[in-house]
Write a protein that holds these residues in place. Structure first.
Motif, PDB file in Angstrom:
ATOM      1  N   ASP A  43     -22.988   4.714 -15.878  1.00  0.00           N
ATOM      2  CA  ASP A  43     -22.022   5.398 -15.014  1.00  0.00           C
ATOM      3  C   ASP A  43     -21.107   4.392 -14.315  1.00  0.00           C
ATOM      4  N   VAL A  44     -21.696   3.302 -13.825  1.00  0.00           N
ATOM      5  CA  VAL A  44     -20.897   2.292 -13.123  1.00  0.00           C
ATOM      6  C   VAL A  44     -19.819   1.728 -14.040  1.00  0.00           C
ATOM      7  N   LYS A  45     -20.175   1.442 -15.278  1.00  0.00           N
ATOM      8  CA  LYS A  45     -19.185   0.904 -16.208  1.00  0.00           C
ATOM      9  C   LYS A  45     -18.108   1.934 -16.523  1.00  0.00           C
ATOM     10  N   MET A  46     -18.527   3.184 -16.748  1.00  0.00           N
ATOM     11  CA  MET A  46     -17.562   4.233 -17.056  1.00  0.00           C
ATOM     12  C   MET A  46     -16.578   4.425 -15.912  1.00  0.00           C
ATOM     13  N   LEU A  47     -17.085   4.480 -14.670  1.00  0.00           N
ATOM     14  CA  LEU A  47     -16.202   4.679 -13.526  1.00  0.00           C
ATOM     15  C   LEU A  47     -15.318   3.463 -13.274  1.00  0.00           C
ATOM     16  N   SER A  48     -15.824   2.272 -13.574  1.00  0.00           N
ATOM     17  CA  SER A  48     -15.008   1.060 -13.450  1.00  0.00           C
ATOM     18  C   SER A  48     -13.835   1.105 -14.420  1.00  0.00           C
ATOM     19  N   ASN A  49     -14.111   1.516 -15.655  1.00  0.00           N
ATOM     20  CA  ASN A  49     -13.041   1.657 -16.649  1.00  0.00           C
ATOM     21  C   ASN A  49     -12.022   2.695 -16.210  1.00  0.00           C
ATOM     22  N   ARG A  50     -12.535   3.794 -15.671  1.00  0.00           N
ATOM     23  CA  ARG A  50     -11.648   4.863 -15.215  1.00  0.00           C
ATOM     24  C   ARG A  50     -10.722   4.362 -14.100  1.00  0.00           C
ATOM     25  N   LEU A  51     -11.285   3.671 -13.133  1.00  0.00           N
ATOM     26  CA  LEU A  51     -10.497   3.167 -12.019  1.00  0.00           C
ATOM     27  C   LEU A  51      -9.457   2.151 -12.501  1.00  0.00           C
ATOM     28  N   ALA A  52      -9.854   1.271 -13.408  1.00  0.00           N
ATOM     29  CA  ALA A  52      -8.920   0.279 -13.944  1.00  0.00           C
ATOM     30  C   ALA A  52      -7.766   0.965 -14.684  1.00  0.00           C
ATOM     31  N   PHE A  79      -0.783  -0.995  -2.210  1.00  0.00           N
ATOM     32  CA  PHE A  79      -1.669   0.155  -2.278  1.00  0.00           C
ATOM     33  C   PHE A  79      -2.880  -0.061  -1.372  1.00  0.00           C
ATOM     34  N   ILE A  80      -3.400   1.021  -0.828  1.00  0.00           N
ATOM     35  CA  ILE A  80      -4.675   1.016  -0.131  1.00  0.00           C
ATOM     36  C   ILE A  80      -5.558   2.057  -0.811  1.00  0.00           C
ATOM     37  N   VAL A  81      -6.726   1.642  -1.240  1.00  0.00           N
ATOM     38  CA  VAL A  81      -7.682   2.569  -1.844  1.00  0.00           C
ATOM     39  C   VAL A  81      -8.658   3.000  -0.761  1.00  0.00           C
ATOM     40  N   ALA A  82      -8.794   4.310  -0.562  1.00  0.00           N
ATOM     41  CA  ALA A  82      -9.631   4.818   0.519  1.00  0.00           C
ATOM     42  C   ALA A  82     -10.302   6.111   0.075  1.00  0.00           C
ATOM     43  N   CYS A  83     -11.356   6.503   0.798  1.00  0.00           N
ATOM     44  CA  CYS A  83     -11.972   7.805   0.557  1.00  0.00           C
ATOM     45  C   CYS A  83     -11.251   8.849   1.400  1.00  0.00           C
ATOM     46  N   SER A  84     -11.429  10.117   1.078  1.00  0.00           N
ATOM     47  CA  SER A  84     -10.656  11.185   1.707  1.00  0.00           C
ATOM     48  C   SER A  84     -10.861  11.247   3.215  1.00  0.00           C
ATOM     49  N   GLU A  85     -12.057  10.907   3.691  1.00  0.00           N
ATOM     50  CA  GLU A  85     -12.323  10.988   5.128  1.00  0.00           C
ATOM     51  C   GLU A  85     -11.546   9.952   5.926  1.00  0.00           C
ATOM     52  N   ILE A 101      -9.944   7.541  -3.628  1.00  0.00           N
ATOM     53  CA  ILE A 101     -10.888   7.162  -4.678  1.00  0.00           C
ATOM     54  C   ILE A 101     -11.423   8.388  -5.409  1.00  0.00           C
ATOM     55  N   GLU A 102     -11.592   9.509  -4.681  1.00  0.00           N
ATOM     56  CA  GLU A 102     -12.111  10.719  -5.324  1.00  0.00           C
ATOM     57  C   GLU A 102     -11.172  11.208  -6.422  1.00  0.00           C
ATOM     58  N   THR A 103      -9.853  11.082  -6.186  1.00  0.00           N
ATOM     59  CA  THR A 103      -8.869  11.509  -7.184  1.00  0.00           C
ATOM     60  C   THR A 103      -8.821  10.541  -8.352  1.00  0.00           C
ATOM     61  N   LEU A 104      -8.882   9.252  -8.046  1.00  0.00           N
ATOM     62  CA  LEU A 104      -8.772   8.247  -9.103  1.00  0.00           C
ATOM     63  C   LEU A 104      -9.920   8.332 -10.100  1.00  0.00           C
ATOM     64  N   LEU A 105     -11.086   8.744  -9.646  1.00  0.00           N
ATOM     65  CA  LEU A 105     -12.268   8.715 -10.511  1.00  0.00           C
ATOM     66  C   LEU A 105     -12.525  10.020 -11.248  1.00  0.00           C
ATOM     67  N   VAL A 106     -11.620  10.989 -11.125  1.00  0.00           N
ATOM     68  CA  VAL A 106     -11.755  12.244 -11.876  1.00  0.00           C
ATOM     69  C   VAL A 106     -11.034  12.088 -13.211  1.00  0.00           C
ATOM     70  N   PRO A 107     -11.750  12.118 -14.353  1.00  0.00           N
ATOM     71  CA  PRO A 107     -11.105  11.921 -15.652  1.00  0.00           C
ATOM     72  C   PRO A 107     -10.201  13.093 -16.017  1.00  0.00           C
ATOM     73  N   ALA A 108      -9.052  12.787 -16.587  1.00  0.00           N
ATOM     74  CA  ALA A 108      -8.118  13.830 -17.001  1.00  0.00           C
ATOM     75  C   ALA A 108      -8.578  14.525 -18.269  1.00  0.00           C
ATOM     76  N   THR A 109      -9.233  13.768 -19.156  1.00  0.00           N
ATOM     77  CA  THR A 109      -9.702  14.337 -20.427  1.00  0.00           C
ATOM     78  C   THR A 109     -11.095  13.821 -20.724  1.00  0.00           C
ATOM     79  N   SER A 110     -11.782  14.483 -21.654  1.00  0.00           N
ATOM     80  CA  SER A 110     -13.112  14.022 -22.044  1.00  0.00           C
ATOM     81  C   SER A 110     -13.035  12.682 -22.747  1.00  0.00           C
TER      82      SER A 110
END
Length: 476
Positions: A43-52, A79-85, A101-110
């Motif tokens: 999961d960590v690798k997948m989310l890292s790729n997604r964020l990049a 840019f500043i990366v932050a959580c919604s709160e 960060i919550e938006t950045l880590l949501v994949p657009a496609t499978s």
């Protein structure tokens, strides 16, 4: 016999972490203590790729690296990366875009969920990996440019000089120190590289810490001295806890002994010394518990890959056992700061006064800027603070020198009491110091009782705040 040369990987540091995620696969890497959500190494690798990938889409560049406004101006951040709160309090900042960060880590496609990120940026050992600001305990924070090679060298140093000798396998650890602090961030990365399970804790409370240690059978914790003070006084047993790592400020002999007497399951109390400019640590207690127990109060020995010397006020090396400023060099030491001038050449001046004994153990005496003179005699605030903290009524203590017409300076203490049940007066505590220290170290500048001390995020007392600001205090 000479030590084996330190092997430092040449591949970029982030690639080492991603490769480790491949090795550890479906094992649990991170758990949020509040939500109880866990991520595997996959999961960590997948989310890292997604964020990049998202960073690439929106144009985050490799090269562009106050409070917040000052920091933004100094780094030219876009840019500043932050959580919604955090989003609301970041509104109104000019010239920067806030990315959630919550938006950045949501994949657009499978496909994006499983896809590998392919970078078109050339990254080498001398590329900047991180640009943290120093803690600013004695002055304005400076932005240190840390490279991939700095991180690789620091990691290889600690692995060879400490962790390989601690018999550390797959462990569970509490991630209590903030990730924007050098020690907390590096520890998180090291756990990812070595396959350890990190339980992430937001905020600190004694009860929560003890609950999590028991629930997850925590074996290793990375703390600051203020947390050691708490641990040394709690009654609850912690049988799973066997390694305590402590840095950010000196840990006194009395406090070390109190912790180990209270919790006999602790096999290793590892004290370390370091700073932002060396990634994490340059010194650490050797893994041999038998050897370390005779050197409480020391920050350990110089780690492999570092060189050190101790010099006096005119730059001459001092003899063994004498006090002077610590200078460091090695591949883990930064090459330059972002704004404050030219790349660093030769030795890094730490600004810390230390001594080394005949066995090679280093002892932090104090910050060079914190030491003051009373009638021409040097006074180390740390020495008086260690004594005050040994008093059962005192939970926290800080000492500064205040100007005095006759003596030049005199010591003044700020203390936080442990509870209302303690009835000690200021005079009784002052007498406690008088009975144990030389006259020029007596608290002739007074004792002030405060509700809390000004602290940095890394657990260090901000003496400059005590010096510069008027603090409303009440004398007991």
């Amino acid at each position: 016999m000479e030590a084996a040369p330190l092997v430092i990987p040449s591949e970029p540091f982030h690639v080492q972490i991603l490769n480790s995620c491949d090795r550890h696969g479906c094992a649990i890497a991170l758990t949020d203590a509040d939500s109880k959500r866990s991520l595997t190494f996959q999961d960590v690798k997948m989310l890292s790729n997604r964020l990049a990938s998202e960073f690439k889409k929106i144009g985050v560049e490799k090269v562009n690296i106050d409070e917040l406004t000052t920091y933004i101006q100094q780094t030219r951040a876009r840019f500043i990366v932050a959580c919604s709160e955090q989003a609301e309090r970041l509104q109104g900042l000019e010239g920067v875009k806030v990315l959630l960060i919550e938006t950045l880590l949501v994949p657009a496609t499978s496909d994006e969920l499983e896809g590998e990120f392919v970078s078109d940026v050339v990254i080498g050992p001398d590329s900047t990996l991180l640009a943290p600001f120093s803690s600013g305990t004695t002055g304005t924070p400076k932005c240190a440019l840390l490279t991939h090679d700095n991180y690789s060298a620091a990691t290889a140093s600690l692995k060879a000089g400490l962790f390989d000798g601690l018999n550390v396998r797959k462990e569970s650890t509490l991630a209590m120190l903030p990730f924007y602090h050098a020690s907390g961030f590096w520890a998180l990365l090291y756990c990812l590289m070595e396959g350890h399970h990190s339980i992430i804790v937001r905020g600190f409370s004694v009860g929560r810490m003890l609950e999590l240690i028991e629930k997850y059978e925590i074996s290793i914790i990375n703390v600051v001295p203020s947390i050691v003070v708490v641990l040394a006084r709690v009654e609850q047993a912690m049988p799973s806890l066997r390694i305590v790592l402590c840095g950010s400020a000196p840990l006194g002999k009395e406090l070390s002994e109190a912790l180990l007497q209270r919790h006999p399951s602790i096999e290793h109390l590892i004290q370390g010394y370091g700073m932002t400019e060396v990634v994490v640590l340059s010194h650490a207690t050797p893994p041999s518990a038998a050897l370390a127990r005779g050197k409480y109060g020391s920050c350990g020995k110089l780690l492999p890959g570092f060189e050190a010397k101790i010099v006096n006020e005119v730059g001459e090396q001092v003899e063994v056992g004498e006090t002077g400023e610590l200078l460091l060099r090695g591949r883990a030491v930064i090459r330059s700061y972002l704004v404050q001038g030219c790349p660093l050449d030769g030795w890094l001046r730490t600004g810390d006064l230390v001594r080394v004994d005949i066995d090679g153990f280093y002892f932090i005496v104090d910050r060079l800027k914190d030491v003051f003179k009373v009638h021409g005699k040097q006074v180390s605030p740390a020495e008086i603070e260690d004594l005050l903290l040994s008093h059962s009524a005192i939970a926290q203590a800080a000492v500064i020198g205040i100007p005095d017409e006759h003596a030049g300076h005199v010591p003044r203490a700020f203390i936080v009491l442990r509870g209302e049940e303690y009835s000690e007066t200021v005079q009784e505590i002052a007498q406690f110091v008088k009975d144990r220290l030389s006259p020029h170290k007596h608290l002739k500048g007074g004792i002030r009782v405060v509700d809390e001390l000004p602290m940095s995020s890394s657990g260090k007392v901000l003496r400059r705040v005590l010096q510069e600001q008027s603090i409303e205090v009440s004398e007991l």
